[in-house]
Scaffold this motif. Structure first.
Motif, PDB file in Angstrom:
ATOM      1  N   GLN A 257      40.467 -76.375  46.883  1.00 41.06           N
ATOM      2  CA  GLN A 257      40.514 -76.135  48.321  1.00 41.06           C
ATOM      3  C   GLN A 257      41.709 -75.254  48.683  1.00 41.06           C
ATOM      4  OE1 GLN A 257      40.796 -79.727  50.630  1.00 41.06           O
ATOM      5  NE2 GLN A 257      40.318 -78.714  52.574  1.00 41.06           N
ATOM      6  N   LEU A 258      42.855 -75.492  48.056  1.00 40.84           N
ATOM      7  CA  LEU A 258      44.033 -74.671  48.301  1.00 40.84           C
ATOM      8  C   LEU A 258      43.805 -73.238  47.840  1.00 40.84           C
ATOM      9  CD1 LEU A 258      47.041 -74.424  49.122  1.00 40.84           C
ATOM     10  CD2 LEU A 258      47.626 -75.147  46.784  1.00 40.84           C
ATOM     11  N   PHE A 259      43.143 -73.097  46.695  1.00 36.70           N
ATOM     12  CA  PHE A 259      42.846 -71.759  46.175  1.00 36.70           C
ATOM     13  C   PHE A 259      41.922 -71.005  47.121  1.00 36.70           C
ATOM     14  CE2 PHE A 259      39.959 -69.132  43.541  1.00 36.70           C
ATOM     15  CZ  PHE A 259      40.883 -68.197  43.080  1.00 36.70           C
ATOM     16  N   CYS A 260      40.906 -71.686  47.636  1.00 35.79           N
ATOM     17  CA  CYS A 260      39.940 -71.039  48.533  1.00 35.79           C
ATOM     18  C   CYS A 260      40.552 -70.685  49.883  1.00 35.79           C
ATOM     19  CB  CYS A 260      38.720 -71.940  48.750  1.00 35.79           C
ATOM     20  SG  CYS A 260      37.689 -72.136  47.272  1.00 35.79           S
ATOM     21  N   GLN A 261      41.660 -71.326  50.247  1.00 34.04           N
ATOM     22  CA  GLN A 261      42.316 -71.013  51.514  1.00 34.04           C
ATOM     23  C   GLN A 261      43.152 -69.738  51.443  1.00 34.04           C
ATOM     24  OE1 GLN A 261      44.554 -74.547  52.396  1.00 34.04           O
ATOM     25  NE2 GLN A 261      42.769 -75.676  53.168  1.00 34.04           N
ATOM     26  N   GLY A 262      43.262 -69.151  50.234  1.00 33.70           N
ATOM     27  CA  GLY A 262      43.998 -67.906  50.089  1.00 33.70           C
ATOM     28  C   GLY A 262      43.299 -66.782  50.835  1.00 33.70           C
ATOM     29  N   PRO A 263      43.970 -65.640  50.999  1.00 36.89           N
ATOM     30  CA  PRO A 263      43.396 -64.532  51.766  1.00 36.89           C
ATOM     31  C   PRO A 263      42.142 -63.964  51.109  1.00 36.89           C
ATOM     32  CG  PRO A 263      45.405 -63.843  50.622  1.00 36.89           C
ATOM     33  CD  PRO A 263      45.305 -65.316  50.474  1.00 36.89           C
ATOM     34  N   ASN A 264      41.012 -64.103  51.797  1.00 39.67           N
ATOM     35  CA  ASN A 264      39.746 -63.495  51.367  1.00 39.67           C
ATOM     36  C   ASN A 264      39.312 -63.929  49.969  1.00 39.67           C
ATOM     37  OD1 ASN A 264      39.334 -61.768  53.715  1.00 39.67           O
ATOM     38  ND2 ASN A 264      41.086 -60.583  52.956  1.00 39.67           N
ATOM     39  N   THR A 265      39.610 -65.183  49.587  1.00 39.69           N
ATOM     40  CA  THR A 265      39.309 -65.624  48.220  1.00 39.69           C
ATOM     41  C   THR A 265      37.816 -65.582  47.930  1.00 39.69           C
ATOM     42  OG1 THR A 265      41.259 -67.047  48.163  1.00 39.69           O
ATOM     43  CG2 THR A 265      39.506 -67.522  46.591  1.00 39.69           C
ATOM     44  N   LEU A 266      37.012 -66.170  48.804  1.00 38.86           N
ATOM     45  CA  LEU A 266      35.572 -66.215  48.562  1.00 38.86           C
ATOM     46  C   LEU A 266      34.966 -64.812  48.591  1.00 38.86           C
ATOM     47  CD1 LEU A 266      34.540 -69.415  50.563  1.00 38.86           C
ATOM     48  CD2 LEU A 266      35.026 -69.172  48.118  1.00 38.86           C
ATOM     49  N   ARG A 267      35.465 -63.961  49.461  1.00 40.11           N
ATOM     50  CA  ARG A 267      34.971 -62.583  49.497  1.00 40.11           C
ATOM     51  C   ARG A 267      35.315 -61.855  48.195  1.00 40.11           C
ATOM     52  NH1 ARG A 267      33.149 -58.747  53.130  1.00 40.11           N
ATOM     53  NH2 ARG A 267      33.079 -60.321  54.779  1.00 40.11           N
ATOM     54  N   ARG A 268      36.509 -62.121  47.658  1.00 39.14           N
ATOM     55  CA  ARG A 268      36.888 -61.497  46.392  1.00 39.14           C
ATOM     56  C   ARG A 268      35.964 -61.945  45.269  1.00 39.14           C
ATOM     57  NH1 ARG A 268      41.536 -63.365  44.544  1.00 39.14           N
ATOM     58  NH2 ARG A 268      42.191 -64.646  46.309  1.00 39.14           N
ATOM     59  N   LEU A 269      35.660 -63.239  45.229  1.00 41.37           N
ATOM     60  CA  LEU A 269      34.765 -63.747  44.186  1.00 41.37           C
ATOM     61  C   LEU A 269      33.350 -63.200  44.373  1.00 41.37           C
ATOM     62  CD1 LEU A 269      35.961 -67.459  43.895  1.00 41.37           C
ATOM     63  CD2 LEU A 269      36.522 -65.528  42.407  1.00 41.37           C
ATOM     64  N   LEU A 270      32.909 -63.043  45.628  1.00 46.60           N
ATOM     65  CA  LEU A 270      31.597 -62.442  45.889  1.00 46.60           C
ATOM     66  C   LEU A 270      31.561 -61.006  45.376  1.00 46.60           C
ATOM     67  CD1 LEU A 270      28.779 -62.417  47.224  1.00 46.60           C
ATOM     68  CD2 LEU A 270      29.920 -61.741  49.364  1.00 46.60           C
ATOM     69  N   ALA A 271      32.624 -60.249  45.637  1.00 46.57           N
ATOM     70  CA  ALA A 271      32.691 -58.868  45.148  1.00 46.57           C
ATOM     71  C   ALA A 271      32.676 -58.827  43.633  1.00 46.57           C
ATOM     72  CB  ALA A 271      33.942 -58.182  45.689  1.00 46.57           C
ATOM     73  N   VAL A 272      33.383 -59.760  42.992  1.00 48.27           N
ATOM     74  CA  VAL A 272      33.388 -59.820  41.522  1.00 48.27           C
ATOM     75  C   VAL A 272      31.981 -60.059  40.994  1.00 48.27           C
ATOM     76  CG1 VAL A 272      34.178 -61.154  39.527  1.00 48.27           C
ATOM     77  CG2 VAL A 272      35.791 -60.543  41.318  1.00 48.27           C
ATOM     78  N   GLY A 273      31.270 -61.009  41.617  1.00 53.78           N
ATOM     79  CA  GLY A 273      29.911 -61.312  41.164  1.00 53.78           C
ATOM     80  C   GLY A 273      28.946 -60.156  41.349  1.00 53.78           C
ATOM     81  N   LEU A 274      28.975 -59.545  42.529  1.00 49.82           N
ATOM     82  CA  LEU A 274      28.061 -58.427  42.789  1.00 49.82           C
ATOM     83  C   LEU A 274      28.365 -57.237  41.883  1.00 49.82           C
ATOM     84  CD1 LEU A 274      27.976 -58.510  46.697  1.00 49.82           C
ATOM     85  CD2 LEU A 274      26.115 -59.139  45.150  1.00 49.82           C
ATOM     86  N   GLY A 275      29.659 -56.898  41.756  1.00 55.68           N
ATOM     87  CA  GLY A 275      30.025 -55.746  40.935  1.00 55.68           C
ATOM     88  C   GLY A 275      29.737 -55.965  39.472  1.00 55.68           C
TER      89      GLY A 275
END
Length: 465
Positions: A257-275
């Motif tokens: 939960q703390l990790f996901c509260q970082g700046p744009n964490t989920l968006r970064r992981l989404l970009a990693v998956g799509l790319g």
């Protein structure tokens, strides 16, 4: 006297040229000299060797020499992907491991090495039973299937554990300003391990026999253990703060939960998956496309993997140089996606134009773009990891990257076969490449807010302890 002076001048000149002309020579620092860094990177050689064995060498041996059905082989090769999501948990546990020896990364790298060793040790016998070779023909079919599945799972779990904890250890040891170069060096060593082991294993199994298969795979098991032990030797400092009984600050759920509260964490992981999916859907289709559509020879299509790897090596080298000078990691990832767009256009156009040279150029650019994208996203993940959560951040990136790669390769084959059934082979391949262009566009969309945000700040020294 003059001779000694001249030799000294030559030595100083070579030392000054190293960081300028030798790839990743500037990754070293006073606390992490190049010799120690190269020794640590040996674990990536073992990971690259395991990947070649699972996806390349054993894939071919099982289908061609052992006459195992392609469907069953695909299932076995995909099994290691089932444990890829566990990389997040593995990273978290390595962040918070408590032991009498005061280590946190070393026990996980050691356990992963033993899992790889055990999987490779039983794998050739399990495959021979699976194929019903010799006296194994009397054994029930489920024995070979269970044994082979267990061997592949052991190797996959060990490989993911070693790489997650190993990359976290490399990040712990490297000063913040050198981390981009260290990341690049680690992944270049993995590519070198893949290329070198593919050549060596192909040569050793040229004259196939069941006995030779056993000798080669078990030699890989021993080599894996030796490489990882040498890589680990006297690398991680011990700490009294990590004795058993020392309280852990967060549970896994709280840390996530703390990790996901970082700046744009989920968006970064989404970009990693799509790319990642965009750059891997074509992995199993490039050589068949060259042979079936462009009528390239077997030797010519074999070189395509080397062309892709060369592009990746240059991408990692370029990204390390730019990011080491303070470049923005998100922008580097965006450059990788932009390079990928014309790359897939070249691949699609090479068929109707009957231009193998255009096809090879496209493959090289795919490797280049993929290298830039992977290096940029991993560096950004490292730089934005919360204090004490390097392993968790590495695990999250690795879990998304490995899962997306597996799903992408499987989807690429399904799309190609499905479109080819209702149209023709050219359209089947082109449909996959067109989807990859679409995925790259979605990747750039997902990265839009990241590219507009401020350059990630480098973590101050000491936060990884």
């Amino acid at each position: 006297m003059n001779t000694t002076k001249n030799r000294s001048n030559w030595g100083m000149a070579l030392a000054s040229w190293g960081p300028r002309f030798l790839p990743f020579a500037d990754a070293a620092s006073d606390d992490l000299p190049l010799s120690r860094l190269l020794r640590l990177s040996l674990f990536q050689i073992s990971v690259g060797m395991a990947m070649v064995m699972l996806v390349g060498t054993l894939n071919r041996v099982m289908i061609v020499e052992l006459k195992v059905s392609a469907t069953l082989v695909s299932f076995m090769v995909a099994l290691p992907l089932l444990v890829a999501p566990l990389r997040t948990l593995i990273g978290f546990r390595s962040d918070n491991h408590r032991s009498q020896l005061g280590w946190r990364r070393v026990p996980y790298i050691w356990m992963g090495s033993l899992l790889q060793f055990g999987g490779f040790s039983i794998m050739p016998f399990a495959l021979l039973v699976l194929a019903g070779a010799g006296q194994a023909s009397q054994a029930p079919a489920w024995v070979g299937q269970l044994g082979a599945a267990g061997a592949f799972l052991l190797v996959g779990l060990g490989m993911h554990t070693v790489q997650t904890a190993g990359l976290a250890l490399a990040t712990d040891l490297a000063p913040p300003e050198r981390q981009p170069q260290v990341v690049g060096l680690m992944y270049v060593m993995q590519l070198i391990g893949m290329i070198g082991s593919a050549l060596v294993l192909g040569y050793l199994l040229h004259d196939y026999s069941p006995g030779q298969l056993i000798r080669v795979v078990q030699a890989v098991a021993v080599t894996t253990l030796v490489l990882n032990v040498v890589a680990l030797w006297k690398q991680e400092p011990r700490s009294r703060l990590r004795k058993p009984g020392t309280p852990v600050e967060h549970s896994f759920a709280q840390a996530w939960q703390l990790f996901c509260q970082g700046p744009n964490t989920l968006r970064r992981l989404l970009a990693v998956g799509l790319g990642t999916m965009a750059f891997t859907m074509e992995d199993v289709l490039l050589e068949p496309y060259g042979g079936e559509i462009l009528h390239m020879s077997v030797s010519s299509t074999t070189l395509l993997s080397a062309t892709l790897a060369l592009g990746g090596l240059l991408g990692f080298a370029w990204a390390s140089r730019v990011l080491g000078r303070g470049g923005d990691a998100y922008r580097m990832s965006g450059w990788g996606a932009w390079v990928g767009l014309p790359a897939f256009v070249c691949v699609i156009a090479s068929g109707p134009l009957a231009m193998p040279a255009l096809f090879v150029l496209g493959i090289f650019m795919i490797g280049l773009g993929g290298g830039l994208f992977a290096h940029g996203t991993l560096t950004a993940t490292m730089q934005l990891a919360p204090p004490g959560q390097i392993g968790l951040a590495m695990g999250a990136w690795g879990a998304v990257q490995a899962t997306a790669a597996g799903v992408g390769m499987a989807a690429g084959g399904l799309v190609r076969d499905g479109v080819a059934l209702i149209s023709d082979p050219v359209m089947g391949y082109s449909a996959v490449y067109a989807i990859e262009i679409l995925l790259l566009g979605m990747t750039l969309w997902a990265m839009g807010p990241l590219l507009r945000s401020a350059t990630p700040t480098v973590r101050p020294p000491g936060n990884s302890a």
